[in-house]
Every structure is written in structure tokens, then in C-alpha cells.
Design a protein around this motif. Sequence first.
Motif, PDB file in Angstrom:
ATOM      1  N   PRO A 194       0.826  -1.217   0.000  1.00  0.00           N
ATOM      2  CA  PRO A 194       0.000   0.000   0.000  1.00  0.00           C
ATOM      3  C   PRO A 194       0.854   1.259   0.000  1.00  0.00           C
ATOM      4  N   ASP A 195       0.227   2.362  -0.384  1.00  0.00           N
ATOM      5  CA  ASP A 195       0.922   3.644  -0.389  1.00  0.00           C
ATOM      6  C   ASP A 195       1.342   4.039   1.025  1.00  0.00           C
ATOM      7  N   ASP A 196       2.377   4.844   1.089  1.00  0.00           N
ATOM      8  CA  ASP A 196       2.888   5.352   2.359  1.00  0.00           C
ATOM      9  C   ASP A 196       2.155   6.645   2.704  1.00  0.00           C
ATOM     10  N   PRO A 197       1.250   6.639   3.690  1.00  0.00           N
ATOM     11  CA  PRO A 197       0.474   7.852   3.989  1.00  0.00           C
ATOM     12  C   PRO A 197       1.326   8.995   4.530  1.00  0.00           C
ATOM     13  N   GLN A 198       2.442   8.660   5.208  1.00  0.00           N
ATOM     14  CA  GLN A 198       3.309   9.702   5.761  1.00  0.00           C
ATOM     15  C   GLN A 198       4.257  10.292   4.721  1.00  0.00           C
ATOM     16  N   ARG A 199       4.372   9.599   3.575  1.00  0.00           N
ATOM     17  CA  ARG A 199       5.247  10.049   2.481  1.00  0.00           C
ATOM     18  C   ARG A 199       6.667  10.297   2.986  1.00  0.00           C
ATOM     19  N   TRP A 200       7.279   9.226   3.507  1.00  0.00           N
ATOM     20  CA  TRP A 200       8.641   9.306   4.019  1.00  0.00           C
ATOM     21  C   TRP A 200       9.653   9.366   2.886  1.00  0.00           C
ATOM     22  N   VAL A 201      10.712  10.106   3.103  1.00  0.00           N
ATOM     23  CA  VAL A 201      11.869  10.140   2.210  1.00  0.00           C
ATOM     24  C   VAL A 201      13.086   9.775   3.053  1.00  0.00           C
ATOM     25  N   ALA A 202      13.914   8.864   2.550  1.00  0.00           N
ATOM     26  CA  ALA A 202      15.117   8.449   3.279  1.00  0.00           C
ATOM     27  C   ALA A 202      16.368   8.844   2.508  1.00  0.00           C
ATOM     28  N   ALA A 261      25.348  18.548  14.369  1.00  0.00           N
ATOM     29  CA  ALA A 261      26.271  19.554  13.840  1.00  0.00           C
ATOM     30  C   ALA A 261      27.666  19.377  14.433  1.00  0.00           C
ATOM     31  N   MET A 262      27.721  19.065  15.721  1.00  0.00           N
ATOM     32  CA  MET A 262      29.003  18.813  16.369  1.00  0.00           C
ATOM     33  C   MET A 262      29.693  17.607  15.736  1.00  0.00           C
ATOM     34  N   ARG A 263      28.931  16.525  15.517  1.00  0.00           N
ATOM     35  CA  ARG A 263      29.510  15.311  14.935  1.00  0.00           C
ATOM     36  C   ARG A 263      30.080  15.568  13.539  1.00  0.00           C
ATOM     37  N   LEU A 264      29.372  16.373  12.758  1.00  0.00           N
ATOM     38  CA  LEU A 264      29.764  16.573  11.364  1.00  0.00           C
ATOM     39  C   LEU A 264      30.721  17.738  11.167  1.00  0.00           C
ATOM     40  N   ALA A 265      31.121  18.402  12.240  1.00  0.00           N
ATOM     41  CA  ALA A 265      32.076  19.510  12.115  1.00  0.00           C
ATOM     42  C   ALA A 265      33.395  18.978  11.550  1.00  0.00           C
ATOM     43  N   GLY A 266      33.786  19.489  10.408  1.00  0.00           N
ATOM     44  CA  GLY A 266      35.029  19.059   9.771  1.00  0.00           C
ATOM     45  C   GLY A 266      34.942  17.722   9.062  1.00  0.00           C
ATOM     46  N   ALA A 267      33.719  17.162   8.914  1.00  0.00           N
ATOM     47  CA  ALA A 267      33.567  15.861   8.263  1.00  0.00           C
ATOM     48  C   ALA A 267      33.662  15.987   6.746  1.00  0.00           C
ATOM     49  N   GLU A 268      34.152  14.928   6.121  1.00  0.00           N
ATOM     50  CA  GLU A 268      34.283  14.890   4.660  1.00  0.00           C
ATOM     51  C   GLU A 268      33.233  13.935   4.086  1.00  0.00           C
ATOM     52  N   PRO A 269      32.291  14.430   3.251  1.00  0.00           N
ATOM     53  CA  PRO A 269      31.330  13.526   2.613  1.00  0.00           C
ATOM     54  C   PRO A 269      32.050  12.635   1.601  1.00  0.00           C
ATOM     55  N   LEU A 270      31.688  11.362   1.546  1.00  0.00           N
ATOM     56  CA  LEU A 270      32.411  10.401   0.715  1.00  0.00           C
ATOM     57  C   LEU A 270      31.642   9.954  -0.529  1.00  0.00           C
ATOM     58  N   LEU A 271      30.414  10.419  -0.683  1.00  0.00           N
ATOM     59  CA  LEU A 271      29.642  10.139  -1.897  1.00  0.00           C
ATOM     60  C   LEU A 271      29.372  11.452  -2.614  1.00  0.00           C
ATOM     61  N   ASP A 272      29.307  11.404  -3.947  1.00  0.00           N
ATOM     62  CA  ASP A 272      29.027  12.627  -4.702  1.00  0.00           C
ATOM     63  C   ASP A 272      27.665  13.199  -4.344  1.00  0.00           C
ATOM     64  N   LYS A 273      26.713  12.312  -4.091  1.00  0.00           N
ATOM     65  CA  LYS A 273      25.379  12.723  -3.665  1.00  0.00           C
ATOM     66  C   LYS A 273      24.808  11.615  -2.798  1.00  0.00           C
ATOM     67  N   PRO A 274      23.845  11.935  -1.939  1.00  0.00           N
ATOM     68  CA  PRO A 274      23.310  10.892  -1.055  1.00  0.00           C
ATOM     69  C   PRO A 274      22.497   9.864  -1.842  1.00  0.00           C
ATOM     70  N   ILE A 275      22.411   8.674  -1.292  1.00  0.00           N
ATOM     71  CA  ILE A 275      21.475   7.680  -1.800  1.00  0.00           C
ATOM     72  C   ILE A 275      20.112   8.047  -1.230  1.00  0.00           C
ATOM     73  N   ALA A 276      19.065   7.953  -2.029  1.00  0.00           N
ATOM     74  CA  ALA A 276      17.741   8.372  -1.567  1.00  0.00           C
ATOM     75  C   ALA A 276      16.674   7.407  -2.055  1.00  0.00           C
ATOM     76  N   ILE A 277      15.591   7.330  -1.287  1.00  0.00           N
ATOM     77  CA  ILE A 277      14.438   6.528  -1.682  1.00  0.00           C
ATOM     78  C   ILE A 277      13.199   7.159  -1.062  1.00  0.00           C
ATOM     79  N   THR A 278      12.057   7.023  -1.731  1.00  0.00           N
ATOM     80  CA  THR A 278      10.823   7.628  -1.239  1.00  0.00           C
ATOM     81  C   THR A 278       9.767   6.565  -0.960  1.00  0.00           C
ATOM     82  N   HIS A 279       8.701   6.992  -0.289  1.00  0.00           N
ATOM     83  CA  HIS A 279       7.508   6.168  -0.064  1.00  0.00           C
ATOM     84  C   HIS A 279       7.845   4.838   0.612  1.00  0.00           C
TER      85      HIS A 279
END
Length: 389
Positions: A172-180, A252-270
Amino acid sequence: MEFPINTGSLTRNPLQDEVLILGGGVAGCATSIALARKGRSVTLIEREPTPRHKICGEFLSGEALEDLQALGIDVASLGAVPIDHVRLAAARRAAQAPLPFPAASLTRKALDTALIAEAIAAGVHVERGRSVQSLTRTANAWQATLDDGTTREVPTVFLATGKHDLRGHSRPDDPQRWVAFKMYFRLAPAQAAELAHASELMLYPGGYGGIQPVEGGITNLCCVVQQRHLARVGHRWENFLAKMQQDCPHLAMRLAGAEPLLDKPIAITHIPYGYIRRTTENGLYCIGDQAAVIPSFTGDGISIALHTARCAAAAYLAAVPAPVFQANLRSALLSQMRLAEFAADGLNNSFARAVLPFCLRVWPGVMRVTARLTRVAQQATVATHAVAG
């Protein structure tokens, strides 16, 4: 380690296999290994040519570790990071409690690679880079039509396509329309040392996220948000990440000075959190996310996949019809799934975000109790024989 695409199926008799498994993730591979070791002829079809990173918090609970060990997967040898504490952060407050069970963290790419290799070693015929376009019931069998127009006809199919639905067999459809979203980071040394062997849950308006170390000295940030909240920041990852850090300074504290390792995030909806399949048709066993989708914050997704796979394999070997298995599985999981869904709704409440960390400082045992109560797989273990008939 990468494995070549197996194209031997082009000359195989489509009727010579008794079991077809659609999906080569955790649930599909676990089922294929269990059945092949019992002498069954199994073909597994996976649409990706090689294992890849997937939307997943990558938390392995004690139950998941036991199931993987039974399958011959030594996660320590794959570089899994032991996890012994959980922290909850909301606004500027954070609370910590020890986990009441052993746990670890390992990327899905590494885990799926090991599971595929184990399936091949067990005698499973694995076809990768192939997608199934449709699955229909004939008089006495299931017929799967592949992307090249060829068909496979078998008496039994295990549907293990994860978060992706197969046409004609959708949830069934996701009524909350989550995005991950999921992103890997290399944290600043001080922050990596502070995170160490902990899994941290971050609360913010409209959702929650988890951050924990995985193998290779990198860190996994996996988060979910309701689409209406994402719309407020223009549906852009960069804006959403900035808003998460604004709402949860601990992140924000955890990610201070962090280096992202993917060109863009992986994402999925519903994502239909709380879904449990009610029924199925003869010869079609639904497992993993196709059987039940537990809220991500519990960290039980991989364990659910492994346990539904184990229960389904046991049911099939015991000649329990698929509709009976599916109904029994639903009964075994229902109460714990509903509890997890209730807890997830509570965490997304503004009052809870404000007071829960303070309460946990006063009563850290609450976190341990909650962790035990949302271990759906523990209940599934008790109910395995009932599920198998």
C-alpha cells in the motif's frame, strides 16, 4: 571482491529449478542459502550486476549476528565495528545507555557481497544484472518474465525485492510520504573517537536519523523525513542536512570538519513503515521488506530480513502453504511492529524531543527496555515453529 555476472541461465531448462528467489539482498540470499543446503534447486535473480550501497542504517543486532553466523558469515572478518552503546540526541541534549545485547555495524555492500558468495558456494544459481518485469500465476506454477523477454516457470517463488515493489505485487501507499537519505562521511579524528562504538539516534522535526561507524574508518548517516518537511527546504539534500544540524546541534558537532564520501546521497521515497503483509497466494512466500517494514529507528531491519527468511525457508521445507505461513508470520510480528510504530510516532513528537533526553538521564534503563521491546526478531524466533506450522 566482485563476482562476474552469471549468464549460464540462458541455456538452462526453465523448469529444472523448484524455487525462484527474486531479490539478492539479505532476505533473498539467506533463504537461498538455507534451501540450497537442504538440497533444493534454487535460482536467485538480482537486478544489480554487483553489490552496491543501499539505504540502510547497517545496524546488526544480536539476533542478526546469530543468524549470519549460522549462514557462515563472519562479520568480524569483514571489518564489522562492534556497537555497545546507543545515544539519543534531541536539540542540545543527549543521553547514553549500554545496549542490552551484542551488536555490530557493517555496510550493506560488504554484507551483500559476502552473502552472494555464500549462496554461490552453497550451489545457488545466481543471475545478476537481470530484472523481473512481471510475475503471474499460471494453472500450476508461477511465471516470471525477465527484462529480455524470457520467462521462468517454477512452482515456488520467494519475493524478496526489498523496498522496491514488483508490478502486480505492490504494497500500500505510504500515507506519511517518508523520504530516506544515506551519506557516508569521514569524521574529524576527535569526532570519530567520540562516536567510537556507539550508534546515535538524532531527533528533529518531521523525522529522525542515525549515525554510527562502519568498517574502514567511515561513518554512516541514514535519516528519514516526511515529504512535507522536506518541501520546506526546497527538496534539496544540502538544505535538509543544514536544517537537521540546526535542529539538532549534536549532529552539527559530529559533522564539524567531516568529509562527505559520496558525490550525492542515496535516496528513496515512499517507505510504508508499519506495513505487515496480510496474505499471499499459493507458492508465493513474501520475505524481508515485502513481508514487514519496521520503523528504521529500531535498527531491526536486517534482523527482520534474516528472520523472515529463516521462517519462510522452514515453512517451505515443512510443506506449509505460503498463505498459512504469511498469516502466521503476521500474527507473530504484529504486536512488536505496532509497538515500534507507536514508539516512532512518539519520537517524532515535539514534546518528546524536548523531554526524552532529560528523562533518560534520570532513568537510563528506559532505553534498554525500549531496545528489548522493539526487538521484533526475538518474538519471531519464539514463533518460528508456529510460523512453520
